[in-house]
Design a protein around this motif. Structure first.
Motif, PDB file in Angstrom:
ATOM      1  N   GLN A 105       0.809  -1.215   0.000  1.00  0.00           N
ATOM      2  CA  GLN A 105       0.000   0.000   0.000  1.00  0.00           C
ATOM      3  C   GLN A 105       0.843   1.266   0.000  1.00  0.00           C
ATOM      4  O   GLN A 105       0.367   2.337  -0.377  1.00  0.00           O
ATOM      5  N   ALA A 106       2.094   1.167   0.409  1.00  0.00           N
ATOM      6  CA  ALA A 106       2.974   2.339   0.428  1.00  0.00           C
ATOM      7  C   ALA A 106       3.336   2.800  -0.977  1.00  0.00           C
ATOM      8  O   ALA A 106       3.790   3.934  -1.162  1.00  0.00           O
ATOM      9  N   GLN A 107       3.129   1.927  -1.968  1.00  0.00           N
ATOM     10  CA  GLN A 107       3.445   2.271  -3.356  1.00  0.00           C
ATOM     11  C   GLN A 107       2.149   2.395  -4.167  1.00  0.00           C
ATOM     12  O   GLN A 107       1.407   1.413  -4.299  1.00  0.00           O
ATOM     13  N   PRO A 108       1.869   3.567  -4.714  1.00  0.00           N
ATOM     14  CA  PRO A 108       0.607   3.785  -5.428  1.00  0.00           C
ATOM     15  C   PRO A 108       0.397   2.827  -6.606  1.00  0.00           C
ATOM     16  O   PRO A 108      -0.737   2.501  -6.949  1.00  0.00           O
ATOM     17  N   HIS A 109       1.487   2.383  -7.237  1.00  0.00           N
ATOM     18  CA  HIS A 109       1.368   1.525  -8.422  1.00  0.00           C
ATOM     19  C   HIS A 109       1.887   0.111  -8.139  1.00  0.00           C
ATOM     20  O   HIS A 109       2.388  -0.557  -9.037  1.00  0.00           O
ATOM     21  N   SER A 110       1.744  -0.331  -6.899  1.00  0.00           N
ATOM     22  CA  SER A 110       2.206  -1.663  -6.532  1.00  0.00           C
ATOM     23  C   SER A 110       1.459  -2.732  -7.323  1.00  0.00           C
ATOM     24  O   SER A 110       0.246  -2.640  -7.541  1.00  0.00           O
ATOM     25  N   VAL A 111       2.180  -3.749  -7.750  1.00  0.00           N
ATOM     26  CA  VAL A 111       1.521  -4.909  -8.342  1.00  0.00           C
ATOM     27  C   VAL A 111       0.781  -5.657  -7.239  1.00  0.00           C
ATOM     28  O   VAL A 111       1.019  -5.440  -6.046  1.00  0.00           O
ATOM     29  N   GLN A 112      -0.117  -6.554  -7.628  1.00  0.00           N
ATOM     30  CA  GLN A 112      -0.925  -7.283  -6.662  1.00  0.00           C
ATOM     31  C   GLN A 112      -0.722  -8.786  -6.792  1.00  0.00           C
ATOM     32  O   GLN A 112      -0.422  -9.289  -7.876  1.00  0.00           O
ATOM     33  N   LEU A 113      -0.885  -9.472  -5.683  1.00  0.00           N
ATOM     34  CA  LEU A 113      -0.936 -10.921  -5.660  1.00  0.00           C
ATOM     35  C   LEU A 113      -2.360 -11.329  -5.312  1.00  0.00           C
ATOM     36  O   LEU A 113      -2.936 -10.802  -4.355  1.00  0.00           O
TER      37      LEU A 113
END
Length: 242
Positions: A105-113
């Motif tokens: 969540q700290a990264q706006p464009h984080s990939v997801q699992l």
């Protein structure tokens, strides 16, 4: 003597910070949180053509687990109390029966699992960690119940040298710490919150489950992994008593 760098992996709320505090305060080592990108992520598959290698900034490595019934309650509490990194329902029965999305969540464009359920998350993450033959495994329940004995066994497997001090066991809940935090004395590892280890030693987390919840977990859990991680006796005890 120079500190050894020890890589660490584990699911959310599996006891990574507790293990870190036990090893760093009692042994000549530095526990590295994010050697493989994220301590709560998967170990990547390295192809023969990859420029990356596993063993490049650590001397040894371990992963920590909680038994699935315990982990699922801890994960649900983390989701509701901290409200970070997980996308899932806020009611426990729905949580167990819904997909789970994990991201940073700290990264706006984080990939997801994406996992089909929280049990699938437990299966997939711990299978991944256990598949690396050089990784030492430790069970959180054992570490909490017998902290000095289990920490010494873990440190021996990791080839760590003990510090010349009295053995330290945190009396309160430990803090979430990063690699760059300056931890000077043992007190730095502890928060102000009380910690009651009987939550785990007496299996109090089982009060969260209905009979149908328990049946659901047993249907979805990977029995081969349970056996591999040494949870078969505990799982039998829990199923017999609840």
């Amino acid at each position: 003597m120079a500190n050894k760098n020890v890589a660490m992996m584990g699911c959310f709320r599996s006891g990574t910070n507790f293990a870190k505090s036990m090893l760093e305060s009692n042994y000549e080592c530095k526990i590295k949180n994010h050697v493989f990108g994220w301590k709560h992520g998967f170990l990547p598959v390295m192809s023969l053509d990859s420029n990356a290698e596993y063993k490049f900034i650590y001397d040894s490595a371990f992963f920590i687990t909680k038994n699935p019934f315990s982990l699922l309650v801890s994960l649900f509490n983390y989701h509701n109390e901290v409200q970070r990194n997980l996308i899932a329902p806020n009611i426990f029965s729905d949580f167990l029966r819904s997909k789970l999305i994990v991201h940073d969540q700290a990264q706006p464009h984080s990939v997801q699992l994406r996992f089909s359920s929280p049990v699938d998350y437990w299966n997939a993450m711990n299978w991944n960690y256990a598949s690396h033959k050089e990784f030492v495994h430790v069970r959180y329940e054992s570490l909490v119940e017998y902290p000095e004995v289990i920490t010494k066994k873990l440190a021996h497997k990791l080839s760590l040298t003990p510090r010349e001090t009295d053995f330290f066991v945190p009396e309160r809940k430990v803090k979430r710490t990063n690699d760059n935090d300056k931890l000077v004395v043992n007190e730095d590892y502890m928060s102000e919150q009380a910690f009651d280890k009987s939550t785990y030693t007496n299996n109090q987390y089982m009060a969260k489950y209905s009979a149908s919840d328990i049946e659901l977990v047993l249907e979805q859990i990977d029995r081969e992994l349970i056996e591999k991680l040494g949870y078969t006796p505990l799982m039998k005890e829990l199923c017999d008593n609840y």
